[in-house]
Motif scaffolding. Sequence first.
Motif, mmCIF file in Angstrom:
data_model
loop_
_atom_site.group_PDB
_atom_site.id
_atom_site.type_symbol
_atom_site.label_atom_id
_atom_site.label_comp_id
_atom_site.label_asym_id
_atom_site.label_seq_id
_atom_site.Cartn_x
_atom_site.Cartn_y
_atom_site.Cartn_z
ATOM 1 N N THR A 64 -6.738 13.397 149.759
ATOM 2 C CA THR A 64 -6.083 14.526 149.097
ATOM 3 C C THR A 64 -7.111 15.262 148.242
ATOM 4 N N ALA A 65 -6.815 16.494 147.922
ATOM 5 C CA ALA A 65 -7.716 17.275 147.067
ATOM 6 C C ALA A 65 -7.874 16.602 145.709
ATOM 7 N N VAL A 66 -6.776 16.055 145.160
ATOM 8 C CA VAL A 66 -6.850 15.380 143.861
ATOM 9 C C VAL A 66 -7.806 14.198 143.930
ATOM 10 N N SER A 70 -11.479 13.996 142.067
ATOM 11 C CA SER A 70 -11.642 12.893 141.130
ATOM 12 C C SER A 70 -12.889 12.081 141.462
ATOM 13 N N GLU A 71 -13.060 11.747 142.734
ATOM 14 C CA GLU A 71 -14.218 10.961 143.158
ATOM 15 C C GLU A 71 -15.518 11.741 143.021
ATOM 16 N N SER A 76 -10.790 11.144 136.086
ATOM 17 C CA SER A 76 -9.421 10.887 136.508
ATOM 18 C C SER A 76 -8.654 12.204 136.519
ATOM 19 N N VAL A 77 -7.951 12.483 137.627
ATOM 20 C CA VAL A 77 -7.122 13.683 137.738
ATOM 21 C C VAL A 77 -5.678 13.210 137.866
ATOM 22 N N SER A 78 -4.847 13.576 136.885
ATOM 23 C CA SER A 78 -3.476 13.076 136.823
ATOM 24 C C SER A 78 -2.473 14.219 136.850
ATOM 25 N N PRO A 79 -1.772 14.381 137.964
ATOM 26 C CA PRO A 79 -0.732 15.408 138.014
ATOM 27 C C PRO A 79 0.529 14.949 137.288
#
Length: 102
Positions: A64-66, A70-71, A76-79
């Motif tokens: 996923t784009a998230v 993030s990687e 950390s990307v938190s929706p």
Amino acid sequence: HGDAGMLVGAPLSAGQRVLLVEDVITAGTTLQKIVPVIRSIAAVDIIGVVVAVDRCERGTGSATAVRQVSEELGVSVSPIVTVHDILAELSEPNASGLVLSD
């Protein structure tokens, strides 16, 4: 970011812990552009990104784009909510009174 390409908020200084807030993430392009800019301005610790809505798009590969953003950026990307959550909520009677029709 997002105000004519300028940073909005307190001036950045080395050692600060920064939490980024994004309204929506599609491909992650904005984050891929702004995180290096922020890191070049000051040696801050970006502790994460909170995204209001994740549109659940794919990145350039199978992730996923998230997850990809993030990687790649090491943050950390938190929706808060995903487009699937919104559709599920609006597919049933709910407190808003809005219901999607078939």
